[in-house]
Design a protein around this motif. Structure first.
Motif: not given
Length: 117
Positions: A51-52, A106
């Motif tokens: 995702e990053s 998250r």
């Protein structure tokens, strides 16, 4: 004429080392190429999309990254299980190793760590 030829030969011999240096530099991937390739390689190995990238640095051995990956999607999304992977790359950008360094939900802040690492 001989003088002109010698001058051009001298210029060619002076430019050759520069050309050799630039050819070597051109063979090395740019940081963005390294990032993209690392994400692709990690996804192929783990089956999970990155995702990053939360940390990225050049080291003596090549490159070191910390990549955030979605391990388990949940509803609501803030409860999804994320993981940080330490990814090591050779100078040419090829993955040489990876390991999961933490798992977290998250929606939760990490109180134990400051900054990216």
């Amino acid at each position: 004429m001989t003088n002109t030829k010698n001058t051009s030969d001298t210029q060619d011999s002076q430019e050759s080392p520069k050309r050799a240096e630039s050819d070597t530099a051109d063979d090395r991937p740019s940081p963005m190429q390294v990032l993209r390739h690392a994400r692709t390689q990690l996804a192929e190995l783990t089956g999970m999309a990155a995702e990053s990238v939360s940390s990225f640095e050049q080291t003596e051995e090549g490159w070191s990254l910390e990549v955030e990956v979605l391990e388990l999607a949940r509803v609501p999304d803030t409860m999804s299980l994320m993981a940080s992977y330490q990814v090591d790359l050779a100078p040419d950008g090829e993955l040489t190793g990876y390991r999961r360094v933490r798992r977290y939900e998250r929606g939760r802040a990490d109180a134990h760590r400051s900054g990216g690492r």
